[in-house]
Design a protein around this motif. Structure first.
Motif, PDB file in Angstrom:
ATOM      1  N   SER A 265       7.142 -82.939 -42.901  1.00 18.73           N
ATOM      2  CA  SER A 265       6.894 -83.856 -44.016  1.00 18.73           C
ATOM      3  C   SER A 265       7.427 -83.267 -45.322  1.00 18.73           C
ATOM      4  O   SER A 265       7.227 -82.087 -45.621  1.00 18.73           O
ATOM      5  N   VAL A 266       8.113 -84.104 -46.090  1.00 21.76           N
ATOM      6  CA  VAL A 266       8.663 -83.661 -47.368  1.00 21.76           C
ATOM      7  C   VAL A 266       8.082 -84.447 -48.538  1.00 21.76           C
ATOM      8  O   VAL A 266       8.398 -84.167 -49.695  1.00 21.76           O
ATOM      9  N   VAL A 267       7.252 -85.444 -48.231  1.00 17.46           N
ATOM     10  CA  VAL A 267       6.610 -86.222 -49.287  1.00 17.46           C
ATOM     11  C   VAL A 267       5.137 -86.422 -48.929  1.00 17.46           C
ATOM     12  O   VAL A 267       4.744 -86.316 -47.769  1.00 17.46           O
ATOM     13  N   ALA A 268       4.337 -86.722 -49.942  1.00 18.08           N
ATOM     14  CA  ALA A 268       2.893 -86.856 -49.747  1.00 18.08           C
ATOM     15  C   ALA A 268       2.543 -87.994 -48.796  1.00 18.08           C
ATOM     16  O   ALA A 268       1.569 -87.912 -48.035  1.00 18.08           O
ATOM     17  N   GLU A 269       3.341 -89.073 -48.817  1.00 16.10           N
ATOM     18  CA  GLU A 269       3.025 -90.236 -47.976  1.00 16.10           C
ATOM     19  C   GLU A 269       3.039 -89.877 -46.492  1.00 16.10           C
ATOM     20  O   GLU A 269       2.128 -90.249 -45.745  1.00 16.10           O
ATOM     21  N   THR A 270       4.068 -89.168 -46.061  1.00 13.49           N
ATOM     22  CA  THR A 270       4.139 -88.811 -44.639  1.00 13.49           C
ATOM     23  C   THR A 270       3.080 -87.774 -44.288  1.00 13.49           C
ATOM     24  O   THR A 270       2.575 -87.757 -43.156  1.00 13.49           O
ATOM     25  N   THR A 271       2.747 -86.906 -45.235  1.00 13.36           N
ATOM     26  CA  THR A 271       1.683 -85.931 -44.984  1.00 13.36           C
ATOM     27  C   THR A 271       0.363 -86.640 -44.740  1.00 13.36           C
ATOM     28  O   THR A 271      -0.383 -86.297 -43.817  1.00 13.36           O
ATOM     29  N   ARG A 272       0.063 -87.640 -45.554  1.00 13.25           N
ATOM     30  CA  ARG A 272      -1.181 -88.398 -45.366  1.00 13.25           C
ATOM     31  C   ARG A 272      -1.174 -89.124 -44.016  1.00 13.25           C
ATOM     32  O   ARG A 272      -2.189 -89.166 -43.326  1.00 13.25           O
ATOM     33  N   CYS A 273      -0.025 -89.685 -43.649  1.00 11.86           N
ATOM     34  CA  CYS A 273       0.066 -90.370 -42.350  1.00 11.86           C
ATOM     35  C   CYS A 273      -0.140 -89.381 -41.205  1.00 11.86           C
ATOM     36  O   CYS A 273      -0.819 -89.692 -40.211  1.00 11.86           O
ATOM     37  N   ALA A 274       0.447 -88.188 -41.326  1.00 10.97           N
ATOM     38  CA  ALA A 274       0.306 -87.173 -40.278  1.00 10.97           C
ATOM     39  C   ALA A 274      -1.152 -86.740 -40.136  1.00 10.97           C
ATOM     40  O   ALA A 274      -1.658 -86.562 -39.019  1.00 10.97           O
ATOM     41  N   VAL A 275      -1.834 -86.574 -41.266  1.00  7.00           N
ATOM     42  CA  VAL A 275      -3.258 -86.202 -41.227  1.00  7.00           C
ATOM     43  C   VAL A 275      -4.077 -87.303 -40.569  1.00  7.00           C
ATOM     44  O   VAL A 275      -4.959 -87.042 -39.733  1.00  7.00           O
ATOM     45  N   GLU A 276      -3.805 -88.545 -40.929  1.00  6.19           N
ATOM     46  CA  GLU A 276      -4.531 -89.666 -40.330  1.00  6.19           C
ATOM     47  C   GLU A 276      -4.266 -89.750 -38.827  1.00  6.19           C
ATOM     48  O   GLU A 276      -5.182 -90.029 -38.043  1.00  6.19           O
ATOM     49  N   LEU A 277      -3.033 -89.485 -38.419  1.00  9.29           N
ATOM     50  CA  LEU A 277      -2.707 -89.467 -36.996  1.00  9.29           C
ATOM     51  C   LEU A 277      -3.535 -88.426 -36.261  1.00  9.29           C
ATOM     52  O   LEU A 277      -4.087 -88.689 -35.178  1.00  9.29           O
ATOM     53  N   LYS A 278      -3.628 -87.240 -36.828  1.00 11.71           N
ATOM     54  CA  LYS A 278      -4.378 -86.167 -36.163  1.00 11.71           C
ATOM     55  C   LYS A 278      -5.864 -86.500 -36.071  1.00 11.71           C
ATOM     56  O   LYS A 278      -6.518 -86.170 -35.076  1.00 11.71           O
ATOM     57  N   VAL A 279      -6.392 -87.169 -37.101  1.00  9.20           N
ATOM     58  CA  VAL A 279      -7.798 -87.590 -37.048  1.00  9.20           C
ATOM     59  C   VAL A 279      -8.010 -88.607 -35.926  1.00  9.20           C
ATOM     60  O   VAL A 279      -8.960 -88.502 -35.133  1.00  9.20           O
ATOM     61  N   LEU A 280      -7.120 -89.584 -35.830  1.00  8.80           N
ATOM     62  CA  LEU A 280      -7.231 -90.612 -34.783  1.00  8.80           C
ATOM     63  C   LEU A 280      -7.106 -90.001 -33.389  1.00  8.80           C
ATOM     64  O   LEU A 280      -7.854 -90.360 -32.473  1.00  8.80           O
ATOM     65  N   ILE A 281      -6.155 -89.093 -33.242  1.00 12.75           N
ATOM     66  CA  ILE A 281      -5.937 -88.457 -31.930  1.00 12.75           C
ATOM     67  C   ILE A 281      -7.158 -87.625 -31.535  1.00 12.75           C
ATOM     68  O   ILE A 281      -7.583 -87.637 -30.374  1.00 12.75           O
ATOM     69  N   GLU A 282      -7.730 -86.908 -32.492  1.00 10.61           N
ATOM     70  CA  GLU A 282      -8.914 -86.098 -32.193  1.00 10.61           C
ATOM     71  C   GLU A 282     -10.097 -86.982 -31.809  1.00 10.61           C
ATOM     72  O   GLU A 282     -10.871 -86.631 -30.901  1.00 10.61           O
ATOM     73  N   GLN A 283     -10.249 -88.111 -32.463  1.00 10.42           N
ATOM     74  CA  GLN A 283     -11.322 -89.036 -32.097  1.00 10.42           C
ATOM     75  C   GLN A 283     -11.156 -89.528 -30.663  1.00 10.42           C
ATOM     76  O   GLN A 283     -12.133 -89.637 -29.911  1.00 10.42           O
ATOM     77  N   MET A 284      -9.916 -89.839 -30.282  1.00 10.07           N
ATOM     78  CA  MET A 284      -9.670 -90.269 -28.898  1.00 10.07           C
ATOM     79  C   MET A 284      -9.903 -89.126 -27.925  1.00 10.07           C
ATOM     80  O   MET A 284     -10.500 -89.313 -26.853  1.00 10.07           O
ATOM     81  N   ARG A 285      -9.451 -87.931 -28.283  1.00 10.14           N
ATOM     82  CA  ARG A 285      -9.566 -86.792 -27.379  1.00 10.14           C
ATOM     83  C   ARG A 285     -11.033 -86.481 -27.072  1.00 10.14           C
ATOM     84  O   ARG A 285     -11.398 -86.199 -25.928  1.00 10.14           O
ATOM     85  N   GLU A 286     -11.890 -86.565 -28.088  1.00 13.01           N
ATOM     86  CA  GLU A 286     -13.318 -86.283 -27.877  1.00 13.01           C
ATOM     87  C   GLU A 286     -13.923 -87.254 -26.874  1.00 13.01           C
ATOM     88  O   GLU A 286     -14.760 -86.863 -26.053  1.00 13.01           O
ATOM     89  N   GLN A 287     -13.536 -88.511 -26.944  1.00 12.60           N
ATOM     90  CA  GLN A 287     -14.074 -89.505 -26.029  1.00 12.60           C
ATOM     91  C   GLN A 287     -13.462 -89.391 -24.635  1.00 12.60           C
ATOM     92  O   GLN A 287     -14.140 -89.589 -23.614  1.00 12.60           O
TER      93      GLN A 287
END
Length: 292
Positions: A265-287
């Protein structure tokens, strides 16, 4: 919209109980998540020799989970109470009458003495085969109830995963939409730095720098793989049979791509998207850890 074949959770509880003329049987089965199938049995002495049969019946129906199986047996009081053999008692009474006729002065035995005569008192024996047969029937019913409970819980897990998959796809689409702006902004920033430094690059060098910037900002491959993994998760949810291990592996792959996206990521927008992706993936992984 994903059409989901029944997803089974590994967490459930089932109980069956029935009262018979010879006693009461109760079967309880509890299961929680486990990487492999790990059954544990608590059986009464009457059914101890049936553990291999019950264990195999469980193995045929379940693929994963730590499963605790408890069977309780309470014999009916009538099955343990002694009974008088009236035929044997009549035979003894007839013999005593014959003795009394020949020996009128002979002592008459007491009731307790009569009961102590061989064959007068009989202990009612429990029908072991009936108990075993009934235990097998109740155990099968308990497994059926357990599987239904695991399926109901699994449906809730599947709904949650489908919702998160849709959110992942939205984040991927957002990043794709940002790519032209990101590349344009990176090129503009490079030119601004050159202008501030009052440095002129020859056209070939400038082109090489622009290509390098484009390569660093290019996450098309990561986005393609994220999309492919999302599609594979959706496909797995529609498959029959156990799917937890495969889904867990796909969560690892999704997380890998999200991490790569974040590092590039080179801009804040993609960084925020990447963080949100990791949160969503972790929520799925726990279940998914709880899916058979």
């Amino acid at each position: 919209m994903v059409t989901v074949c029944r997803v089974h959770s590994m967490t459930a509880f089932a109980r069956t109980e029935h009262a018979y003329s010879w006693g009461t049987l109760q079967v309880e089965i509890r299961s929680v998540n486990q990487r492999y199938l790990e059954p544990h049995f608590r059986l009464p002495d009457t059914l101890r020799d049936q553990e291999p049969v019950l264990r195999e019946a469980l193995r045929q129906r379940l693929a994963r989970g730590k499963v605790e199986c408890s069977v309780r047996f309470e014999p009916a009081e009538a099955s343990q109470a002694p009974a008088v053999n009236t035929q044997r008692l009549d035979e003894i009474a007839a013999a005593l009458n014959a003795i009394q006729e020949r020996l009128p002065n002979a002592a008459v035995p007491t009731t307790l003495e009569l009961l102590n005569q061989p064959g007068v008192i009989e202990t009612q024996h429990l029908d072991q085969e009936a108990v075993k047969t009934a235990a097998h029937v109740l155990f099968d019913q308990a497994i059926n109830s357990l599987i239904e409970a695991r399926a109901r819980e699994g449906e809730k897990l599947a709904e949650m995963i489908i919702t998160r998959l849709a959110a992942v796809s939205e984040q991927v689409a957002t990043v794709r939409g940002l790519l032209p702006q990101i590349l344009e902004r990176q090129c503009a920033q490079l030119l601004e730095r050159l202008d501030v430094a009052k440095t002129e690059l020859d056209p070939q060098r400038l082109e090489a720098e622009l290509v390098l910037v484009a390569q660093k900002a290019d996450v098309d491959e990561e986005l393609d793989r994220l999309t492919a993994h999302v599609e594979e998760v959706s496909r797995q949810l529609k498959q029959k049979g156990p799917k937890g291990r495969r889904l867990d592996f796909l969560m690892q792959e999704l997380n890998r791509e999200a991490n790569t996206l974040s590092s590039k990521s080179v801009v804040a927008e993609t960084t925020r998207c990447a963080v949100e992706l990791k949160v969503l993936i972790e929520q799925m992984r726990e279940q998914i850890q709880n899916i058979e």
